[in-house]
Design an enzyme around this catalytic site. Structure first.
Site, PDB file in Angstrom:
ATOM      1  N   SER A  69       0.838  -1.197   0.000  1.00  0.00           N
ATOM      2  CA  SER A  69       0.000   0.000   0.000  1.00  0.00           C
ATOM      3  C   SER A  69       0.869   1.242   0.000  1.00  0.00           C
ATOM      4  CB  SER A  69      -0.862  -0.028   1.273  1.00  0.00           C
ATOM      5  OG  SER A  69      -1.496   1.211   1.469  1.00  0.00           O
TER       6      SER A  69
ATOM      7  N   TYR B 260      -1.681  -0.342  10.586  1.00  0.00           N
ATOM      8  CA  TYR B 260      -1.982  -1.005   9.306  1.00  0.00           C
ATOM      9  C   TYR B 260      -0.795  -0.874   8.349  1.00  0.00           C
ATOM     10  CZ  TYR B 260      -3.719  -1.542   4.594  1.00  0.00           C
ATOM     11  OH  TYR B 260      -3.843  -1.909   3.279  1.00  0.00           O
TER      12      TYR B 260
ATOM     13  N   LYS C 148       2.041  -3.696   6.632  1.00  0.00           N
ATOM     14  CA  LYS C 148       2.404  -3.835   5.211  1.00  0.00           C
ATOM     15  C   LYS C 148       3.913  -3.753   5.049  1.00  0.00           C
ATOM     16  CE  LYS C 148      -1.605  -4.480   3.470  1.00  0.00           C
ATOM     17  NZ  LYS C 148      -1.919  -5.776   2.889  1.00  0.00           N
TER      18      LYS C 148
HETATM   19  P1  NAD Z   1     -11.132  -6.807   1.280  1.00  0.00           P
HETATM   20  O1  NAD Z   1     -11.330  -6.759   2.760  1.00  0.00           O
HETATM   21  O2  NAD Z   1     -12.288  -6.590   0.405  1.00  0.00           O
HETATM   22  O3  NAD Z   1     -10.445  -8.201   0.888  1.00  0.00           O
HETATM   23  C1  NAD Z   1      -9.585  -8.897   1.757  1.00  0.00           C
HETATM   24  C2  NAD Z   1     -10.082 -10.330   1.843  1.00  0.00           C
HETATM   25  O4  NAD Z   1      -9.202 -11.082   2.699  1.00  0.00           O
HETATM   26  C3  NAD Z   1     -11.494 -10.445   2.424  1.00  0.00           C
HETATM   27  O5  NAD Z   1     -12.280 -11.228   1.556  1.00  0.00           O
HETATM   28  C4  NAD Z   1     -11.278 -11.131   3.773  1.00  0.00           C
HETATM   29  O6  NAD Z   1     -12.372 -11.969   4.101  1.00  0.00           O
HETATM   30  C5  NAD Z   1      -9.997 -11.894   3.536  1.00  0.00           C
HETATM   31  N1  NAD Z   1      -9.169 -12.159   4.729  1.00  0.00           N
HETATM   32  C6  NAD Z   1      -8.774 -11.262   5.667  1.00  0.00           C
HETATM   33  N2  NAD Z   1      -7.996 -11.874   6.583  1.00  0.00           N
HETATM   34  C7  NAD Z   1      -7.904 -13.178   6.215  1.00  0.00           C
HETATM   35  C8  NAD Z   1      -7.244 -14.304   6.758  1.00  0.00           C
HETATM   36  N3  NAD Z   1      -6.546 -14.227   7.893  1.00  0.00           N
HETATM   37  N4  NAD Z   1      -7.367 -15.490   6.109  1.00  0.00           N
HETATM   38  C9  NAD Z   1      -8.089 -15.594   4.977  1.00  0.00           C
HETATM   39  N5  NAD Z   1      -8.743 -14.567   4.425  1.00  0.00           N
HETATM   40  C10 NAD Z   1      -8.650 -13.360   5.033  1.00  0.00           C
HETATM   41  O7  NAD Z   1      -9.956  -5.767   0.950  1.00  0.00           O
HETATM   42  P2  NAD Z   1      -9.424  -5.250  -0.452  1.00  0.00           P
HETATM   43  O8  NAD Z   1      -9.762  -3.817  -0.552  1.00  0.00           O
HETATM   44  O9  NAD Z   1      -9.810  -6.177  -1.527  1.00  0.00           O
HETATM   45  O10 NAD Z   1      -7.862  -5.340  -0.178  1.00  0.00           O
HETATM   46  C11 NAD Z   1      -7.100  -6.462  -0.581  1.00  0.00           C
HETATM   47  C12 NAD Z   1      -5.662  -6.258  -0.121  1.00  0.00           C
HETATM   48  O11 NAD Z   1      -5.154  -5.047  -0.676  1.00  0.00           O
HETATM   49  C13 NAD Z   1      -5.519  -6.128   1.391  1.00  0.00           C
HETATM   50  O12 NAD Z   1      -4.326  -6.778   1.774  1.00  0.00           O
HETATM   51  C14 NAD Z   1      -5.388  -4.645   1.602  1.00  0.00           C
HETATM   52  O13 NAD Z   1      -4.642  -4.331   2.750  1.00  0.00           O
HETATM   53  C15 NAD Z   1      -4.629  -4.228   0.348  1.00  0.00           C
HETATM   54  N6  NAD Z   1      -4.855  -2.821  -0.020  1.00  0.00           N
HETATM   55  C16 NAD Z   1      -6.125  -2.335  -0.132  1.00  0.00           C
HETATM   56  C17 NAD Z   1      -6.340  -1.010  -0.457  1.00  0.00           C
HETATM   57  C18 NAD Z   1      -7.726  -0.435  -0.515  1.00  0.00           C
HETATM   58  O14 NAD Z   1      -7.870   0.763  -0.360  1.00  0.00           O
HETATM   59  N7  NAD Z   1      -8.755  -1.224  -0.742  1.00  0.00           N
HETATM   60  C19 NAD Z   1      -5.230  -0.166  -0.698  1.00  0.00           C
HETATM   61  C20 NAD Z   1      -3.939  -0.701  -0.587  1.00  0.00           C
HETATM   62  C21 NAD Z   1      -3.762  -2.046  -0.243  1.00  0.00           C
HETATM   63  C1  WQD Z   2      -9.568   9.837   0.695  1.00  0.00           C
HETATM   64  C2  WQD Z   2      -9.780  11.334   0.921  1.00  0.00           C
HETATM   65  C3  WQD Z   2     -10.088  11.897   3.231  1.00  0.00           C
HETATM   66  C4  WQD Z   2     -13.890   9.772   3.734  1.00  0.00           C
HETATM   67  C5  WQD Z   2      -6.999   4.863   2.887  1.00  0.00           C
HETATM   68  C6  WQD Z   2      -5.954   4.156   3.688  1.00  0.00           C
HETATM   69  C7  WQD Z   2      -4.881   3.631   2.796  1.00  0.00           C
HETATM   70  C8  WQD Z   2      -5.437   2.802   1.644  1.00  0.00           C
HETATM   71  C9  WQD Z   2      -6.563   3.479   0.955  1.00  0.00           C
HETATM   72  C10 WQD Z   2      -5.294   0.497   2.168  1.00  0.00           C
HETATM   73  C11 WQD Z   2      -9.022  11.860   2.138  1.00  0.00           C
HETATM   74  C12 WQD Z   2     -11.342  12.183   2.453  1.00  0.00           C
HETATM   75  C13 WQD Z   2     -12.719  10.298   3.216  1.00  0.00           C
HETATM   76  C14 WQD Z   2     -14.949  10.659   4.101  1.00  0.00           C
HETATM   77  C15 WQD Z   2     -13.598  12.517   3.377  1.00  0.00           C
HETATM   78  N1  WQD Z   2      -5.959   1.557   2.096  1.00  0.00           N
HETATM   79  N2  WQD Z   2     -12.578  11.651   3.036  1.00  0.00           N
HETATM   80  N3  WQD Z   2     -14.750  11.986   3.896  1.00  0.00           N
HETATM   81  O1  WQD Z   2      -7.172   7.884   3.579  1.00  0.00           O
HETATM   82  O2  WQD Z   2      -6.240   8.173   1.225  1.00  0.00           O
HETATM   83  O3  WQD Z   2      -6.387   5.947   2.205  1.00  0.00           O
HETATM   84  O4  WQD Z   2      -7.520   3.946   1.909  1.00  0.00           O
HETATM   85  O5  WQD Z   2      -4.119   0.304   1.992  1.00  0.00           O
HETATM   86  O6  WQD Z   2      -4.047   2.867   3.603  1.00  0.00           O
HETATM   87  O7  WQD Z   2      -5.382   5.069   4.603  1.00  0.00           O
HETATM   88  O8  WQD Z   2      -8.466   7.071   1.542  1.00  0.00           O
HETATM   89  O9  WQD Z   2     -10.831   7.043   0.884  1.00  0.00           O
HETATM   90  O10 WQD Z   2     -10.259   7.150   3.338  1.00  0.00           O
HETATM   91  O11 WQD Z   2      -9.817   9.124   1.908  1.00  0.00           O
HETATM   92  O12 WQD Z   2     -13.464  13.719   3.226  1.00  0.00           O
HETATM   93  O13 WQD Z   2     -15.991  10.244   4.596  1.00  0.00           O
HETATM   94  O14 WQD Z   2     -11.170  11.548   1.204  1.00  0.00           O
HETATM   95  O15 WQD Z   2      -9.857  12.847   4.230  1.00  0.00           O
HETATM   96  O16 WQD Z   2      -8.625  13.180   1.838  1.00  0.00           O
HETATM   97  P1  WQD Z   2      -7.033   7.388   2.224  1.00  0.00           P
HETATM   98  P2  WQD Z   2      -9.929   7.521   1.951  1.00  0.00           P
END
Ligand code: NAD
Ligand code: WQD
Length: 338
Positions: free
Chosen positions: A126, A150, A154
């Protein structure tokens, strides 16, 4: 038959979109997911989109016996590791659960991979690993300095994979650092289905649009950005999914270690996202300005150059498409997968 791609977390938001693209490229897929943040209905939706139901093992990456048996039952060539917990606030409140699930879980998975002789892994990292470096355009060289639990989980998993690679060159590793995934499959059948009150901007906006929430709170209007609201690099989940296929292609072609930002390189402010969503959906999104959210930064976006050079990948979908697809998913599924 081709070997399987093991997709941990494959019923989740990003995983499900990636599974569809893998199946469309004729990769056999086995999903391992404990359904802690996803629904088994996703499997039916994937089957109706692709005509092919992925193999599914319900269980936890920390359950070593189960993971060992999975590697016996399926000939796996590569692992795409999405499984993890991802809510920043929850990680601060429950650090032990986050380190256990994300770090211990990944370690268990990697050790069982090693035991099974599977050494190719794509890991969901991330942009959060960079923390707040004091500038906005993050390259892969930006120092890693996560500012929350979190993000620390990562970075720790990245560190583990870097060390494993140093010690055992047989490992092939792709660390993909995602920016802000939004959007949904164009069918409107697969999308993001957060439990409870959404933490992230786009699902909050779509829930306001569908009438589930009254109004959006915009966290701060005094940031040092052109309109005073936070700016982020939103990336369509389909583009993010295709970056995994590009990385897989590279690993299968013999590439041994990749660390790549996955973003568009173009930030949008909260107000720009609201305006783009209103245009794409025809809905008005009522909002109010609220205090800055703890831990937020003004702006961040990817330098996406390395992804283009190394993977031949760049994002294709613009913000209008991101909003249109997010809206189609939410409109067709007002209560998510339930
Ligand atoms: P999500 O929660 O929709 O998907 C994650 C999946 O992993 C879920 O289906 C959950 O049930 C499963 N899971 C969690 N812990 C588990 C475990 N111990 N064993 C088996 N299954 C498990 O999330 P997502 O948005 O699809 O994110 C996927 C990956 O990408 C995550 O690792 C997340 O940290 C990373 N990521 C997400 C974002 C984002 O903003 N969505 C941004 C950067 C990185
Ligand atoms: C985006 C912008 C908020 C909600 C997070 C995690 C990051 C990654 C992605 C996993 C910001 C603003 C948000 C609301 C708002 N996840 N906002 N009102 O914070 O960039 O990233 O998700 O890896 O680790 O930190 O994304 O969508 O929460 O926010 O004004 O109700 O929207 O302040 O500027 P963020 P976000």
């Amino acid at each position: 038959m081709k070997p399987f791609i093991l997709v941990t977390g494959g019923t989740g938001y990003i995983g499900s979109h990636t599974v569809i693209q893998l199946q469309q490229k004729e990769y056999p897929v086995v999903i391992l997911d404990n359904l802690s943040n996803s629904s088994p209905v996703v499997l039916d939706r994937i089957a109706s989109i692709t005509g092919n139901r992925p193999a599914f093992v319900e269980g936890d990456i920390r359950d070593r016996d189960l993971v060992r048996q999975l590697f016996r039952d399926y000939a796996v060539s590569d692992v795409i590791h999405f499984a993890g917990l991802k809510a920043v606030g929850e990680g601060e409140a429950e650090p032990l659960r986050y380190y256990d699930n994300n770090v211990s879980g990944s370690l268990a998975l990697f050790q069982e991979m090693e035991a099974a002789g599977v050494f190719s892994i794509i890991f969901s990292s991330s942009a959060t690993v960079y923390g707040n470096p004091g500038y906005s355009r993050f390259t892969e060289e930006t120092p890693l300095n996560p500012v929350n639990v979190y993000g620390d989980t990562k970075k720790m998993v990245e560190d583990i994979l870097r060390a494993a690679k140093r010690a055992q060159p047989v490992w092939q590793v792709a660390l993909l650092r995602y920016f802000n995934p939004v959007g949904a499959h164009v069918s409107g059948m697969i999308g993001e289905d957060p439990a409870g009150i959404p933490n992230n901007l786009m699902p909050f906006i779509t829930q306001v649009a569908v009438g589930k929430r009254e109004k959006l709170s915009v966290f701060g209007n005094d940031w040092p950005t052109p309109d005073g609201t936070g700016r982020r690099d939103y990336i369509h989940v389909e583009d993010l999914a295709s970056a995994h296929l590009a990385a897989l292609n590279k690993l299968q072609g013999g590439e041994s270690f990749l660390t790549v930002n996955v973003g568009t390189g173009r930030p949008y402010s909260v107000l720009e996202m609201v305006a783009a969503f209103e245009k794409a959906s025809g809905k008005t999104i009522p909002y109010q300005f609220a205090a800055r959210r703890a831990g937020d930064i003004a702006e961040c976006y990817a330098d996406p150059a390395l992804a283009k050079t190394l993977l031949g990948w760049q994002a294709q979908h613009d913000v209008n498409r991101m909003c249109a697809d997010s809206w189609r998913w939410q409109k067709n599924n007002p209560v998510g997968y339930e």
